[in-house]
Design a protein around this motif. Structure first.
Motif, mmCIF file in Angstrom:
data_model
loop_
_atom_site.group_PDB
_atom_site.id
_atom_site.type_symbol
_atom_site.label_atom_id
_atom_site.label_comp_id
_atom_site.label_asym_id
_atom_site.label_seq_id
_atom_site.Cartn_x
_atom_site.Cartn_y
_atom_site.Cartn_z
ATOM 1 N N THR A 67 0.832 -1.213 0.000
ATOM 2 C CA THR A 67 0.000 0.000 0.000
ATOM 3 C C THR A 67 0.861 1.254 0.000
ATOM 4 O O THR A 67 0.595 2.200 -0.755
ATOM 5 C CB THR A 67 -0.941 -0.016 1.220
ATOM 6 O OG1 THR A 67 -1.750 -1.191 1.154
ATOM 7 C CG2 THR A 67 -1.821 1.213 1.264
ATOM 8 N N ASP A 69 3.925 1.534 -1.046
ATOM 9 C CA ASP A 69 4.581 1.627 -2.346
ATOM 10 C C ASP A 69 3.647 2.270 -3.367
ATOM 11 O O ASP A 69 4.055 3.159 -4.122
ATOM 12 C CB ASP A 69 5.024 0.234 -2.818
ATOM 13 C CG ASP A 69 5.799 0.285 -4.122
ATOM 14 O OD1 ASP A 69 6.720 1.133 -4.231
ATOM 15 O OD2 ASP A 69 5.486 -0.513 -5.029
ATOM 16 N N GLN A 70 2.390 1.857 -3.372
ATOM 17 C CA GLN A 70 1.427 2.466 -4.283
ATOM 18 C C GLN A 70 1.202 3.934 -3.946
ATOM 19 O O GLN A 70 1.092 4.776 -4.837
ATOM 20 C CB GLN A 70 0.099 1.713 -4.248
ATOM 21 C CG GLN A 70 0.158 0.381 -4.943
ATOM 22 C CD GLN A 70 -1.160 -0.363 -4.855
ATOM 23 O OE1 GLN A 70 -1.895 -0.243 -3.878
ATOM 24 N NE2 GLN A 70 -1.452 -1.137 -5.895
ATOM 25 N N ARG A 73 4.083 6.004 -5.222
ATOM 26 C CA ARG A 73 3.954 6.218 -6.672
ATOM 27 C C ARG A 73 2.896 7.263 -6.965
ATOM 28 O O ARG A 73 3.070 8.103 -7.849
ATOM 29 C CB ARG A 73 3.593 4.911 -7.371
ATOM 30 C CG ARG A 73 4.724 3.923 -7.405
ATOM 31 C CD ARG A 73 4.321 2.674 -8.118
ATOM 32 N NE ARG A 73 5.368 1.669 -8.019
ATOM 33 C CZ ARG A 73 5.225 0.426 -8.396
ATOM 34 N NH1 ARG A 73 4.087 0.005 -8.916
ATOM 35 N NH2 ARG A 73 6.216 -0.421 -8.267
ATOM 36 N N THR A 74 1.803 7.208 -6.224
ATOM 37 C CA THR A 74 0.720 8.173 -6.411
ATOM 38 C C THR A 74 1.176 9.581 -6.054
ATOM 39 O O THR A 74 0.844 10.543 -6.746
ATOM 40 C CB THR A 74 -0.489 7.758 -5.556
ATOM 41 O OG1 THR A 74 -0.903 6.459 -5.952
ATOM 42 C CG2 THR A 74 -1.634 8.709 -5.707
ATOM 43 N N LEU A 80 -1.307 9.137 -11.606
ATOM 44 C CA LEU A 80 -1.746 7.966 -10.861
ATOM 45 C C LEU A 80 -2.680 8.354 -9.712
ATOM 46 O O LEU A 80 -3.540 7.565 -9.315
ATOM 47 C CB LEU A 80 -0.549 7.182 -10.307
ATOM 48 C CG LEU A 80 0.371 6.540 -11.342
ATOM 49 C CD1 LEU A 80 1.554 5.887 -10.639
ATOM 50 C CD2 LEU A 80 -0.376 5.545 -12.188
ATOM 51 N N SER A 84 -6.242 6.566 -8.101
ATOM 52 C CA SER A 84 -6.322 5.962 -6.775
ATOM 53 C C SER A 84 -7.095 6.777 -5.750
ATOM 54 O O SER A 84 -7.442 6.263 -4.696
ATOM 55 C CB SER A 84 -4.917 5.681 -6.240
ATOM 56 O OG SER A 84 -4.259 6.889 -5.982
#
Length: 188
Positions: A67, A69-70, A73-74, A80, A84
């Motif tokens: 989570t 990591d995402q 990135r966001t 992105l 999300s």
């Protein structure tokens, strides 16, 4: 007159006595062996329970890593963030701040779930986090998101405690250190 037992008969009684003692020893040995086996089995079950709990904590940590990591990135790639985030009408900078506030809250929640923070320590960290204006905005904007979380779950109880903190903090911002009664909502 003293009764004498003939030697042949005495040896049979002695043999019977020895045989009886042997049977009793075997019976008690089986009982002792069985108790030992039960003790070993109980110990194995305790160890299995501990391993299962440890695997659960490791899975929570791994899921949180994914989570985060995402989220990273966001935060780094605004395109992105649109995919999300369900929050609308935010500038790129504000969305990043709210995602980071979510990550901070998630980190504290994880620390409690894996046993790093007990309930009172968690509340102490949350009290400080609630003083942050960005976190307060994040909490306000995501109130609808938390409605689907079961109230009896860890996250549901923590969310309810933060709601109380936010209400009490709004009533008297100068007394932030006593926001929420000690142990309020403490999980059983």
């Amino acid at each position: 007159m003293a009764t004498q037992i003939p030697a042949a008969r005495a040896s049979r009684i002695g043999s019977a006595l020895v045989a009886g003692l042997g049977l009793m020893r075997a019976f008690f040995a089986r009982g002792t062996r069985r108790r030992r086996q039960e003790e070993i089995l109980l110990d194995l079950l305790r160890q299995l329970t501990l391993m299962t709990e440890e695997i659960h904590r490791a899975n929570l940590i791994q899921q949180y890593r994914l989570t985060v990591d995402q989220m990273n990135r966001t935060i780094d790639d605004p395109s992105l963030a649109d995919a999300s985030s369900t929050l609308t009408g935010l500038s790129e900078g504000k969305r990043r701040q709210l995602l980071f506030a979510n990550r901070e809250y998630g980190s504290l929640l994880l620390a409690h779930r894996v046993g790093v923070l007990d309930w009172d320590e968690l509340l102490g960290h949350l009290r400080i986090l609630c003083r942050n204006a960005v976190f307060a905005e994040y909490w306000d904007r995501t109130a609808e998101h938390r409605r689907s979380i079961p109230g009896a779950s860890v996250e549901g109880r923590v969310g309810a405690a933060v709601d109380v903190m936010m209400e009490e903090l709004a009533d008297d911002p100068e007394e932030w250190w006593i926001v929420g009664p000690p142990g309020a909502g403490r999980p059983s």
